[in-house]
Design a protein around this motif. Structure first.
Motif, mmCIF file in Angstrom:
data_model
loop_
_atom_site.group_PDB
_atom_site.id
_atom_site.type_symbol
_atom_site.label_atom_id
_atom_site.label_comp_id
_atom_site.label_asym_id
_atom_site.label_seq_id
_atom_site.Cartn_x
_atom_site.Cartn_y
_atom_site.Cartn_z
ATOM 1 N N LEU A 97 65.821 69.865 64.210
ATOM 2 C CA LEU A 97 65.774 69.772 63.019
ATOM 3 C C LEU A 97 64.724 68.924 62.546
ATOM 4 O O LEU A 97 64.022 69.058 61.771
ATOM 5 N N GLY A 98 64.498 67.786 63.290
ATOM 6 C CA GLY A 98 63.179 66.688 62.857
ATOM 7 C C GLY A 98 61.908 67.539 63.199
ATOM 8 O O GLY A 98 61.115 67.280 62.303
ATOM 9 N N LEU A 99 61.900 68.477 64.119
ATOM 10 C CA LEU A 99 60.752 68.966 64.357
ATOM 11 C C LEU A 99 60.439 69.975 63.295
ATOM 12 O O LEU A 99 59.450 70.173 62.682
ATOM 13 N N MET A 100 61.469 70.561 62.622
ATOM 14 C CA MET A 100 61.294 71.558 61.465
ATOM 15 C C MET A 100 60.803 70.753 60.348
ATOM 16 O O MET A 100 59.921 71.110 59.556
ATOM 17 N N VAL A 101 61.355 69.512 60.107
ATOM 18 C CA VAL A 101 60.984 68.710 58.875
ATOM 19 C C VAL A 101 59.324 68.311 59.285
ATOM 20 O O VAL A 101 58.652 68.581 58.111
ATOM 21 N N ILE A 102 58.958 67.906 60.381
ATOM 22 C CA ILE A 102 57.679 67.517 60.586
ATOM 23 C C ILE A 102 56.745 68.753 60.299
ATOM 24 O O ILE A 102 55.622 68.732 59.665
ATOM 25 N N GLY A 103 57.294 69.996 60.783
ATOM 26 C CA GLY A 103 56.535 71.068 60.747
ATOM 27 C C GLY A 103 56.193 71.555 59.301
ATOM 28 O O GLY A 103 54.938 71.796 58.838
#
Lengths: 316, 145
Positions: A97-103
């Motif tokens: 989920l964090g990676l998605m936000v960053i992306g």
């Protein structure tokens, strides 16, 4: 690369011809005619690939497994190892989920910076691309310009050929390795020699084909020259390389039991034909599903005035 | 849902992952088809669906073939999902086969790996021989050549 190739091919020919007539050298044509047409595909590829590479971990996993101790582990690979090798699925989901936000944030920033919104505007059919400006005075020496143009083109052609050769070597050598390695037994010294010899033969064939493609038009019977080149290559290969070739590596084609390679699985691996059939069924089914679903969806997105389709262009 | 060990599950996952790219590229192709010919088909008495089938689809045929080729290649090369979601060895794809051949207890037999690689490559080469014309005609979203 395919997107860029097709973008270059879709430049109308009269634009570069007009540039050449106005006195642009080949470099000028590249700079003023080809490069502006490539700006839109390059912007798309940058955003697409950045997002895609942020989440890929397969190659890193296969080559280094994440480095000695997490040394070469990017975020996505860290998620994979935590979730699937250590069993912390919930932790992995939170990390993802964090990676998605960053992306998402990264992509939006890129979207703004590269002004992708303008690529969705209707193509401006009226405007021509800027043609290289040149100073053509009265009393121009056309003969000298023509000679200089020919020299420019020859030098440009030589440079382009050298550049393409250099760039295609790391692309084509692995295929040559694949072919030759599959036909030799794995005896280190001999396979090294066979690989070097086949690379030399490939270089000779390439140089011959390059030279012939320039000279063949002046010959009365070009097919003769090509067949001579082919014959030379075949004879070289037969003398230098053929004695060491064998088909033993292909025995998995007719012998389903290759458990003799010592895999530590208890079951026998199935035959390659069933694996091929499964792969084919898998790829064909997936292609059919995607095509059948994407076509109406794309048509709807393109034709119907859906508010959601314009949302991205409005917001950003 | 009972799809863990079956090919159907992996197919659905990969289709869902490929859909955005396919829709995006196909939208670019549909944008290039002028609305006039579609409208003239409708005024000639065709229904919307008939106009879509007979007028618009032939125009985007090249784009459809290009998108289908790319999706096929993506499915042909898939390794991670089949490795994770296909648990027993009864259904094996070529990527898994290559994996098994290259993971050996007693050192890797590169000759065999290369041979399996060549067999893995050949259908792709044949596919490219037939669809290369359509792939390079694909202009992404812009002015079509």
């Amino acid at each position: 690369m395919v997107i860029l190739t097709s973008a270059v091919r879709s430049i109308p020919a009269h634009l570069s011809n007009a540039a050449r007539v106005d006195g642009a050298s080949e470099w000028g044509v590249l700079r003023h005619v080809v490069a502006p047409a490539l700006s839109q595909p390059i912007r798309f590829i940058t955003i697409y690939q950045a997002l895609s590479l942020m989440t890929t971990y397969e190659y890193i996993l296969l080559i280094t497994g994440g480095g000695p101790v997490y040394d070469s582990t990017p975020y996505a690979l860290y998620i994979y190892r935590r979730a699937f090798e250590n069993g912390a699925y919930a932790y992995g989901a939170a990390l993802a989920l964090g990676l998605m936000v960053i992306g998402v944030v990264f992509t939006l920033v890129q979207w703004r910076i590269t002004d992708m919104r303008s690529t969705f505007a209707a193509p401006d059919r009226g405007a021509l691309m800027t043609i290289a400006d040149t100073t053509v005075n009265a009393g121009t020496d056309w003969a000298r310009l023509e000679r200089r143009g020919m020299l420019n083109r020859a030098g440009f052609t030589a440079f382009v050929l050298a550049f393409l050769t250099l760039v295609s070597i790391p692309v084509l050598l692995p295929y040559l390795w694949l072919m030759v390695k599959s036909l030799t037994l794995s005896d280190d010294a001999i396979s090294h020699m066979v690989l070097w010899r086949s690379a030399a033969i490939a270089a000779v064939a390439y140089a011959g084909a390059l030279g012939l493609s320039f000279l063949a038009t002046r010959m009365p019977r070009p097919w003769l020259a090509w067949s001579v080149l082919a014959g030379v290559v075949v004879i070289l290969a037969a003398i230098l390389v053929l004695p060491y070739m064998t088909l033993a590596n292909y025995r998995f084609l007719w012998n389903a039991d290759i458990g003799g390679t010592g895999t530590n699985r208890s079951e026998l691996t199935p035959s390659v034909w069933s694996a091929l059939a499964t792969s084919l069924a898998f790829a064909v089914t997936q292609t059919t599903i995607v095509t059948l679903v994407a076509t109406p969806a794309a048509y709807a997105l393109s034709r119907l005035p859906l508010p959601a389709a314009r949302l991205s262009c409005v917001l950003f | 849902m009972g799809m863990l060990n079956s090919l159907v599950g992996v197919v659905l996952v990969l289709s869902a992952l490929e859909l955005p790219y396919a829709i995006f590229v196909l939208k670019g192709f549909f944008d290039n088809v002028p609305w006039d010919i579609e409208m003239s088909a409708v005024t000639d008495g065709a229904t919307r669906a008939q106009a879509f089938r007979m007028v618009v689809l032939p125009q985007v045929r090249a784009g459809l073939i290009a998108v289908a080729t790319f999706t096929f290649l993506r499915g042909w090369e898939e390794y991670v999902f089949v490795q994770t979601l296909l648990i027993d060895k009864s259904r094996m794809t070529m990527s898994l086969y290559l994996f098994f051949v290259s993971h050996d207890n007693m050192g890797v037999d590169y000759g065999m790996v290369a041979a399996v690689g060549v067999v893995y490559l050949l259908p792709v080469l044949i596919l490219y021989a037939f669809t290369q014309k359509y792939i390079t005609q694909m202009s992404f979203g812009g002015i079509k050549g």
